[in-house]
Design an enzyme around this catalytic site. Structure first.
Site, PDB file in Angstrom:
ATOM      1  N   ARG A  72       0.827  -1.178  -0.121  1.00  0.00           N
ATOM      2  CA  ARG A  72       0.102  -0.058  -0.086  1.00  0.00           C
ATOM      3  C   ARG A  72       0.755   1.272  -0.114  1.00  0.00           C
ATOM      4  O   ARG A  72       0.360   2.563   0.099  1.00  0.00           O
ATOM      5  CB  ARG A  72      -0.904   0.088   1.102  1.00  0.00           C
ATOM      6  CG  ARG A  72      -1.857  -1.137   1.210  1.00  0.00           C
ATOM      7  CD  ARG A  72      -3.194  -0.968   1.918  1.00  0.00           C
ATOM      8  NE  ARG A  72      -4.068  -1.941   1.668  1.00  0.00           N
ATOM      9  CZ  ARG A  72      -4.954  -2.114   0.683  1.00  0.00           C
ATOM     10  NH1 ARG A  72      -5.049  -1.050  -0.257  1.00  0.00           N
ATOM     11  NH2 ARG A  72      -5.833  -2.840   0.381  1.00  0.00           N
ATOM     12  N   HIS A  97       8.318  -7.123  -7.019  1.00  0.00           N
ATOM     13  CA  HIS A  97       7.211  -6.170  -7.507  1.00  0.00           C
ATOM     14  C   HIS A  97       6.836  -4.948  -6.753  1.00  0.00           C
ATOM     15  O   HIS A  97       7.165  -4.903  -5.506  1.00  0.00           O
ATOM     16  CB  HIS A  97       5.798  -7.035  -7.159  1.00  0.00           C
ATOM     17  CG  HIS A  97       4.455  -6.745  -7.618  1.00  0.00           C
ATOM     18  ND1 HIS A  97       4.090  -5.751  -7.807  1.00  0.00           N
ATOM     19  CD2 HIS A  97       3.717  -7.476  -8.573  1.00  0.00           C
ATOM     20  CE1 HIS A  97       2.908  -5.593  -8.668  1.00  0.00           C
ATOM     21  NE2 HIS A  97       2.679  -6.665  -9.017  1.00  0.00           N
ATOM     22  N   TYR A 106       1.462  -1.720  -5.391  1.00  0.00           N
ATOM     23  CA  TYR A 106       0.461  -1.335  -6.213  1.00  0.00           C
ATOM     24  C   TYR A 106      -0.186   0.037  -6.129  1.00  0.00           C
ATOM     25  O   TYR A 106      -1.147   0.197  -7.067  1.00  0.00           O
ATOM     26  CB  TYR A 106      -0.501  -2.544  -6.384  1.00  0.00           C
ATOM     27  CG  TYR A 106      -1.109  -3.052  -5.191  1.00  0.00           C
ATOM     28  CD1 TYR A 106      -2.181  -2.333  -4.556  1.00  0.00           C
ATOM     29  CD2 TYR A 106      -0.806  -4.323  -4.668  1.00  0.00           C
ATOM     30  CE1 TYR A 106      -2.889  -2.811  -3.360  1.00  0.00           C
ATOM     31  CE2 TYR A 106      -1.498  -4.590  -3.401  1.00  0.00           C
ATOM     32  CZ  TYR A 106      -2.387  -3.801  -2.717  1.00  0.00           C
ATOM     33  OH  TYR A 106      -2.762  -4.347  -1.657  1.00  0.00           O
ATOM     34  N   HIS A 165       2.909  -2.352 -12.192  1.00  0.00           N
ATOM     35  CA  HIS A 165       1.730  -2.002 -12.822  1.00  0.00           C
ATOM     36  C   HIS A 165       1.802  -0.576 -13.707  1.00  0.00           C
ATOM     37  O   HIS A 165       2.081   0.386 -12.892  1.00  0.00           O
ATOM     38  CB  HIS A 165       0.585  -2.067 -11.775  1.00  0.00           C
ATOM     39  CG  HIS A 165       0.280  -3.179 -11.265  1.00  0.00           C
ATOM     40  ND1 HIS A 165      -0.745  -3.332 -10.422  1.00  0.00           N
ATOM     41  CD2 HIS A 165       0.813  -4.381 -11.111  1.00  0.00           C
ATOM     42  CE1 HIS A 165      -0.894  -4.600  -9.809  1.00  0.00           C
ATOM     43  NE2 HIS A 165       0.295  -5.459 -10.566  1.00  0.00           N
ATOM     44  N   GLU A 195       3.654  -4.982 -16.502  1.00  0.00           N
ATOM     45  CA  GLU A 195       2.710  -6.016 -16.315  1.00  0.00           C
ATOM     46  C   GLU A 195       1.414  -5.743 -17.037  1.00  0.00           C
ATOM     47  O   GLU A 195       0.881  -4.615 -17.209  1.00  0.00           O
ATOM     48  CB  GLU A 195       2.148  -6.373 -14.938  1.00  0.00           C
ATOM     49  CG  GLU A 195       1.515  -7.418 -14.445  1.00  0.00           C
ATOM     50  CD  GLU A 195       1.132  -7.889 -13.049  1.00  0.00           C
ATOM     51  OE1 GLU A 195       1.938  -7.266 -12.167  1.00  0.00           O
ATOM     52  OE2 GLU A 195       0.165  -8.404 -12.700  1.00  0.00           O
ATOM     53  N   ASP A 253       0.218 -11.684 -16.951  1.00  0.00           N
ATOM     54  CA  ASP A 253      -0.628 -12.098 -15.728  1.00  0.00           C
ATOM     55  C   ASP A 253      -1.659 -12.993 -16.467  1.00  0.00           C
ATOM     56  O   ASP A 253      -2.651 -12.316 -17.212  1.00  0.00           O
ATOM     57  CB  ASP A 253      -1.067 -11.050 -14.881  1.00  0.00           C
ATOM     58  CG  ASP A 253      -1.738 -11.550 -13.902  1.00  0.00           C
ATOM     59  OD1 ASP A 253      -2.681 -12.427 -13.965  1.00  0.00           O
ATOM     60  OD2 ASP A 253      -1.329 -11.049 -12.621  1.00  0.00           O
ATOM     61  N   HIS A 283      -5.178 -11.599 -15.661  1.00  0.00           N
ATOM     62  CA  HIS A 283      -5.353 -10.069 -16.269  1.00  0.00           C
ATOM     63  C   HIS A 283      -5.579 -10.139 -17.765  1.00  0.00           C
ATOM     64  O   HIS A 283      -6.376  -9.451 -18.170  1.00  0.00           O
ATOM     65  CB  HIS A 283      -4.166  -9.188 -15.809  1.00  0.00           C
ATOM     66  CG  HIS A 283      -3.685  -9.057 -14.410  1.00  0.00           C
ATOM     67  ND1 HIS A 283      -2.827  -8.339 -13.919  1.00  0.00           N
ATOM     68  CD2 HIS A 283      -4.572  -9.288 -13.396  1.00  0.00           C
ATOM     69  CE1 HIS A 283      -2.686  -8.079 -12.811  1.00  0.00           C
ATOM     70  NE2 HIS A 283      -3.850  -8.951 -12.446  1.00  0.00           N
ATOM     71  N   HIS A 328       2.779 -14.250 -14.533  1.00  0.00           N
ATOM     72  CA  HIS A 328       2.105 -14.421 -13.385  1.00  0.00           C
ATOM     73  C   HIS A 328       0.832 -15.297 -13.177  1.00  0.00           C
ATOM     74  O   HIS A 328       0.005 -15.188 -14.289  1.00  0.00           O
ATOM     75  CB  HIS A 328       1.319 -13.004 -12.920  1.00  0.00           C
ATOM     76  CG  HIS A 328       2.488 -12.088 -12.059  1.00  0.00           C
ATOM     77  ND1 HIS A 328       1.998 -10.665 -12.047  1.00  0.00           N
ATOM     78  CD2 HIS A 328       3.640 -12.221 -11.555  1.00  0.00           C
ATOM     79  CE1 HIS A 328       2.982 -10.061 -11.545  1.00  0.00           C
ATOM     80  NE2 HIS A 328       3.906 -11.031 -11.134  1.00  0.00           N
ATOM     81  N   ASP A 372     -10.168  -8.156 -12.314  1.00  0.00           N
ATOM     82  CA  ASP A 372      -8.811  -8.589 -11.543  1.00  0.00           C
ATOM     83  C   ASP A 372      -9.065  -9.377 -10.140  1.00  0.00           C
ATOM     84  O   ASP A 372      -8.899  -8.471  -9.142  1.00  0.00           O
ATOM     85  CB  ASP A 372      -8.094  -7.231 -11.505  1.00  0.00           C
ATOM     86  CG  ASP A 372      -6.568  -7.612 -10.775  1.00  0.00           C
ATOM     87  OD1 ASP A 372      -6.183  -8.814 -10.762  1.00  0.00           O
ATOM     88  OD2 ASP A 372      -5.979  -6.655 -10.800  1.00  0.00           O
ATOM     89  N   HIS A 384      -8.355 -12.599  -8.463  1.00  0.00           N
ATOM     90  CA  HIS A 384      -7.279 -14.084  -8.614  1.00  0.00           C
ATOM     91  C   HIS A 384      -8.334 -15.061  -8.074  1.00  0.00           C
ATOM     92  O   HIS A 384      -8.936 -15.012  -6.936  1.00  0.00           O
ATOM     93  CB  HIS A 384      -5.888 -13.871  -8.141  1.00  0.00           C
ATOM     94  CG  HIS A 384      -5.187 -12.774  -8.689  1.00  0.00           C
ATOM     95  ND1 HIS A 384      -3.880 -12.668  -8.420  1.00  0.00           N
ATOM     96  CD2 HIS A 384      -5.571 -11.607  -9.655  1.00  0.00           C
ATOM     97  CE1 HIS A 384      -3.501 -11.546  -9.268  1.00  0.00           C
ATOM     98  NE2 HIS A 384      -4.391 -10.809  -9.791  1.00  0.00           N
ATOM     99  N   GLU A 415       0.164 -15.703  -7.667  1.00  0.00           N
ATOM    100  CA  GLU A 415      -0.497 -15.026  -7.083  1.00  0.00           C
ATOM    101  C   GLU A 415      -2.003 -15.116  -6.468  1.00  0.00           C
ATOM    102  O   GLU A 415      -2.687 -14.405  -6.606  1.00  0.00           O
ATOM    103  CB  GLU A 415      -0.372 -13.636  -7.669  1.00  0.00           C
ATOM    104  CG  GLU A 415       0.876 -13.260  -8.165  1.00  0.00           C
ATOM    105  CD  GLU A 415       0.921 -11.847  -9.025  1.00  0.00           C
ATOM    106  OE1 GLU A 415      -0.123 -11.789 -10.006  1.00  0.00           O
ATOM    107  OE2 GLU A 415       1.532 -10.755  -8.544  1.00  0.00           O
TER     108      GLU A 415
END
Ligand code: FE
Ligand code: FE
Ligand code: ZN
Length: 276
Positions: A37, A67, A70, A107, A142, A176, A179, A211, A224, A226, A256
Site C-alpha cells: 500500500r 513487485h 500497487y 503496474h 505487467e 499475468d 489479467h 504471473h 482482476d 485472482h 499470486e
C-alpha cells in the site's frame, strides 16, 4: 525443469524468503519491495542480501521477481503522486542494484480520465528518467485486467510504452494470466493465437515472466480477482497448456493465487506434476 514459485512476504527479509521458498519446493519467488500500500521501505540490509545470495545459489534459486507497491501510479493526474511513484521506483531500483538476480515488475498505472495517451507518456517519461545504461535489473510492465482506467490492458498499450523508452534493452513484460483473460484475451480456447498476437505486437523476446493465476470471473470482465489454480474460469487444463507451451515453458512462473503457504505448496507440486 519448471521454474515456479509464489508471492512471499518480504517482512523478514531476503534470507527468510529464500528459506520459505525452499520449504514450499519453489525454485523462485516474488515479493513486494515494500508495503504494497506504499510507504517507507525497511532499511537496506546488505548483509541479508548477501546471505540470501549464497543460500539461493546453494538451493538452485536463480532469478526472482520484485513487485513494486500497487499504489505506485506513474501516470497519476496529481503531480505529487507521480513524484511518489518516481521516488519509490528510484529507491527500489537502487536497492535492487545490490541483488542483480531480481527483475522488477510494476503496474503501468491508471490514467484517471486523462486518457490513455497521456498515461503512456507519463509512464515512459518516468522510465526514461530512471533507467540507467549500467543497471542490471530488468524492469517489467505487467499486462493489466483493464479495471477502471488501467493502462496496459492491451498488448498495443504496452508496445506504445516500450516504443517511447530509450533504454529498451532494460525493459520486458510480465504476462499475468488472470489479467489477460480478464482483458479479453482467450488463453483458454486460443492460447496459440494470443501468443502469436503478443509476438506480433510486442515480441515474445520481451516476455520475461508469467504471473500464473486463475480468475474468479469470465473472460473480458475487467475485474482482476485472482482464483486458486484450477478453481476459476481458466481451469487446470488451460494452466497445464500454459506452463508447457513452447513459448512460455522456460520462463519463471509466479503464483499470486489467494493461498496460505500450504496452498501454495500444493499448487507448486500440482504444476510440477503436470510439467512434461
Ligand atoms: Fe501485479
Ligand atoms: Fe499479477
Ligand atoms: Zn491482479
Amino acid at each position: 525443469m519448471l521454474r515456479i514459485g509464489c508471492h512471499l512476504s518480504s517482512a523478514k527479509g531476503y534470507l527468510a524468503m529464500g528459506r520459505e521458498a525452499v520449504k514450499l519446493k519453489a525454485n523462485t519467488f516474488q515479493y513486494f519491495t515494500r508495503n504494497p500500500r506504499g510507504g517507507a521501505a525497511k532499511p537496506l540490509d546488505v548483509a541479508d542480501m548477501e546471505a540470501y545470495a549464497a543460500f539461493a545459489k546453494e538451493h538452485g534459486i536463480d532469478q526472482i521477481l520484485a513487485h513494486a507497491p500497487y499504489t505506485l501510479n506513474a501516470c497519476a493526474r496529481d503531480e505529487s503522486l507521480r513524484t511518489f511513484a518516481r521516488n519509490t521506483m528510484e529507491d527500489d531500483l537502487y536497492r535492487l542494484s545490490y541483488l542483480p538476480s531480481s527483475m522488477y515488475n510494476f503496474h503501468p498505472g491508471s490514467h484517471v480520465q486523462q486518457g490513455v495517451e497521456v498515461g503512456i507518456d507519463y509512464i515512459a517519461e518516468l522510465l526514461n528518467e530512471l533507467l540507467k545504461p549500467e543497471q542490471k535489473t530488468i524492469v517489467l510492465l505487467e499486462t493489466m485486467a483493464g479495471k477502471g482506467s488501467e493502462v496496459g490492458r492491451t498488448f498495443e498499450e504496452l508496445r506504445s510504452i516500450l516504443d517511447k523508452v530509450e533504454l529498451q534493452e532494460k525493459m520486458g513484460v510480465c504476462l499475468d494470466t488472470c489479467h489477460v483473460y480478464d482483458a479479453g484475451y482467450d488463453i483458454v480456447e486460443h492460447l496459440d493465437e494470443v501468443l502469436r498476437e503478443f509476438d506480433q505486437v510486442i515480441g515474445l523476446d520481451r516476455l520475461r515472466a508469467v504471473h500464473l493465476n486463475d480468475s474468479k470471473n469470465p473472460m473480458g470482465s475487467h475485474k482482476d480477482r485472482h482464483e486458486k489454480i484450477g478453481e476459476g474460469s481458466i481451469g487446470l487444463e488451460a494452466m497445464v497448456r500454459i506452463i508447457n507451451h513452447p513459448a512460455l515453458r522456460d520462463l519463471p512462473f509466479f503464483l499470486e493465487t489467494p493461498n496460505e503457504p500450504e496452498g501454495y505448496a500444493k499448487e507448486i507440486a500440482l504444476l510440477k506434476e503436470h510439467y512434461v
